[in-house]
Design an enzyme around this catalytic site. Structure first.
Site, PDB file in Angstrom:
ATOM      1  N   LYS A   1       0.819  -1.209   0.000  1.00  0.00           N
ATOM      2  CA  LYS A   1       0.000   0.000   0.000  1.00  0.00           C
ATOM      3  C   LYS A   1       0.858   1.267   0.000  1.00  0.00           C
ATOM      4  O   LYS A   1       0.425   2.317  -0.460  1.00  0.00           O
ATOM      5  CB  LYS A   1      -0.930   0.025   1.212  1.00  0.00           C
ATOM      6  CG  LYS A   1      -1.819  -1.202   1.416  1.00  0.00           C
ATOM      7  CD  LYS A   1      -2.880  -1.347   0.376  1.00  0.00           C
ATOM      8  CE  LYS A   1      -4.037  -2.266   0.748  1.00  0.00           C
ATOM      9  NZ  LYS A   1      -3.713  -3.680   0.974  1.00  0.00           N
TER      10      LYS A   1
HETATM   11  C1  LIG Z   1      -4.449  -4.819   0.605  1.00  0.00           C
HETATM   12  C2  LIG Z   1      -3.701  -6.085   0.573  1.00  0.00           C
HETATM   13  C3  LIG Z   1      -4.006  -7.113  -0.336  1.00  0.00           C
HETATM   14  C4  LIG Z   1      -5.179  -7.029  -1.267  1.00  0.00           C
HETATM   15  O1  LIG Z   1      -5.020  -6.045  -2.248  1.00  0.00           O
HETATM   16  P1  LIG Z   1      -6.301  -5.518  -3.078  1.00  0.00           P
HETATM   17  O2  LIG Z   1      -5.781  -4.387  -3.869  1.00  0.00           O
HETATM   18  O3  LIG Z   1      -7.303  -5.106  -2.052  1.00  0.00           O
HETATM   19  O4  LIG Z   1      -6.772  -6.663  -3.904  1.00  0.00           O
HETATM   20  C5  LIG Z   1      -3.191  -8.234  -0.347  1.00  0.00           C
HETATM   21  N1  LIG Z   1      -2.166  -8.376   0.508  1.00  0.00           N
HETATM   22  C6  LIG Z   1      -1.860  -7.422   1.415  1.00  0.00           C
HETATM   23  C7  LIG Z   1      -0.735  -7.658   2.346  1.00  0.00           C
HETATM   24  C8  LIG Z   1      -2.607  -6.257   1.478  1.00  0.00           C
HETATM   25  O5  LIG Z   1      -2.300  -5.315   2.381  1.00  0.00           O
END
Ligand SMILES: *Cc1c(COP(=O)(O)O)cnc(C)c1O
Length: 443
Positions: free
Chosen positions: A110
């Site tokens: 993120k």
């Molecule tokens: C947010 C997240 C996901 C999922 O990603 P999306 O974009 O919501 O599909 C997978 N793994 C981790 C560690 C995350 O923080």
């Protein structure tokens, strides 16, 4: 570049508005009106990760007034990562790589989008002499990344809703130990889907949204998707294969949709594996064409404990020939009955790129254990889901598995599977003992 709503009943808006917006007023999500021309060969081979990202995001901005700011903020954002390659590739074996996306300030992917989005939003607000209140629902990592990115931004307040008791201690502490005055954490007595629904309701109340200048940093914000397309393109450039498959641990369909965007920009992506845990609405939808809400189960990969994947609406729009009337009908059916059926042609088109697999808890743990035994490597449970899916769905071919979080964010699950305790990187040690600050509210 103009952006239109997937439901076709909101006016088109420009890049700066998309930067500061949530969902479109008609309930849809903004998508670019046309795909920009992106000439990857114009980005020199020696370009840094920041330069590559800036050129991609600038292609989606198509606003000369923003080019300089995008470059400046991209350089500052990726300088905060603890690996100079930013998104390093690790070879796991023949034709298998791990794309490590956990070298940012909060140890999950993120950070790639939020470290860039936050200063861009702040600059847009400054140019308008305005302020915003960002409201976010988090399944764990978005909240932490948002707190890190938005702390002390002068013209933005942040409220983060997380599902009480359904995220890891490290994830919660990353948010609740902040001392920044512009941030507020709320634990909702419910699931992530409940928290996300509350945020959507706030945005749907247009008078309220205007009065409080609500803005979103969830993956409904297009700029996040654009920034994430960069690591797919970077991996393709580094590996230089004619065709690559990516296996993506998926919740809200934002990350894997960024892979689709990279493909639209010309990256040689053959397939995208939508890897889910037992919360498998997407795996069922791609297998059967029926997208039907299920019960949410808590798992060791909580960022994927989602049964309504916001960004899937963007993919429905793409696969139904970018027809907003079709999307409106589908989303109305889903709102009324919790289920929608993808049109046969759309399903065929979807399956040309996407393949999906569901990985249960036992298999996730077994994968963490096997990778530790065979490669002396600790991986987090989300990464393990993608790894297990890749082994089943794409046993041959060149496959890149996205490692979306550092194993130290999920120490209990990793230790239970391997007996080894992942070491929390230095930059996070302080949160273990710092006092927490959050409110608890009923759903
Ligand atoms: C947010 C997240 C996901 C999922 O990603 P999306 O974009 O919501 O599909 C997978 N793994 C981790 C560690 C995350 O923080």
């Amino acid at each position: 570049m103009r952006y239109v709503s997937t439901r076709g009943q909101s006016p088109a808006i420009g890049f700066e508005d998309v930067l500061l917006s949530g969902p479109a007023p008609d309930g849809g999500l903004y998508v670019p009106e046309t795909w920009p021309l992106f000439d990857a060969t114009a980005v020199k081979p020696a370009a840094s990760y920041a330069e590559l990202t800036a050129s991609i995001v600038a292609a989606f901005a198509e606003a000369p007034a923003w080019r300089g700011a995008i470059e400046r903020h991209a350089h500052a954002a990726y300088a905060r990562f603890d690996d100079p390659r930013v998104a390093p590739l690790r070879e796991l074996g023949p034709r298998r790589w791990l794309l490590e996306l956990f070298h940012g300030p909060t140890l999950a992917f993120k950070d790639f989008a939020l470290q860039l989005l936050a200063p861009l939003m702040s600059e847009a607000l400054e140019r308008r002499r305005s302020r915003a209140t960002v409201v976010a629902a988090t399944s764990g990592d978005t909240g932490a990344a948002a707190v890190a990115a938005l702390a002390n931004q002068p013209n933005i307040d942040l409220v983060v809703l997380h599902p009480k008791g359904r995220i890891s201690d490290v994830q919660r502490r990353q948010m609740t130990t902040t001392t920044a005055r512009n941030l507020r954490n709320v634990a909702i007595e419910g699931t992530f889907d409940d928290a996300q629904a509350l945020v959507k309701q706030l945005f749907a109340d247009q008078a309220f949204a205007r009065a409080h200048r609500l803005a979103a940093i969830n993956s409904i914000n297009w700029v996040r998707i654009a920034a994430q397309a960069a690591y797919y393109i970077a991996a393709c450039r580094t590996l230089d294969r004619p065709r690559l498959t990516f296996s993506v641990p998926t919740g809200n369909f934002g990350d894997v949709f960024a892979g689709y965007v990279a493909k639209q920009l010309g990256a040689p992506i053959e397939r995208l594996i939508v890897a889910t845990n037992v919360n498998d609405i997407l795996a069922r939808a791609i297998a059967t064409g029926v997208y039907a809400r299920g019960q949410v189960h808590a798992t060791m990969s909580p960022a994927m404990d989602i049964q309504v994947a916001s960004n899937f609406e963007r993919m429905l729009f793409e696969s139904h020939g970018r027809d907003p009337a079709a999307v409106r009908a589908l989303m109305a059916a889903f709102a009324a009955r919790g289920t929608l059926t993808i049109a046969p042609d759309a399903l065929t088109s979807l399956r040309r790129t996407f393949v999906s697999d569901r990985v249960d808890e036992q298999e996730t743990a077994a994968t963490i254990r096997r990778v530790h035994e065979e490669l002396k490597l600790l991986i987090d449970p989300h990464t393990a889901v993608a790894m297990a899916a890749a082994g089943r769905v794409a046993p041959d071919g060149d496959v890149v598995v996205l490692a979306t979080a550092h194993p130290a964010k999920f120490p209990e699950a990793v230790e239970a599977a391997t007996g080894a305790k992942p070491v929390l990187p230095e930059r996070l040690r302080a949160i273990v003992t710092a006092p927490e600050r959050f409110d608890t509210l009923p759903n």
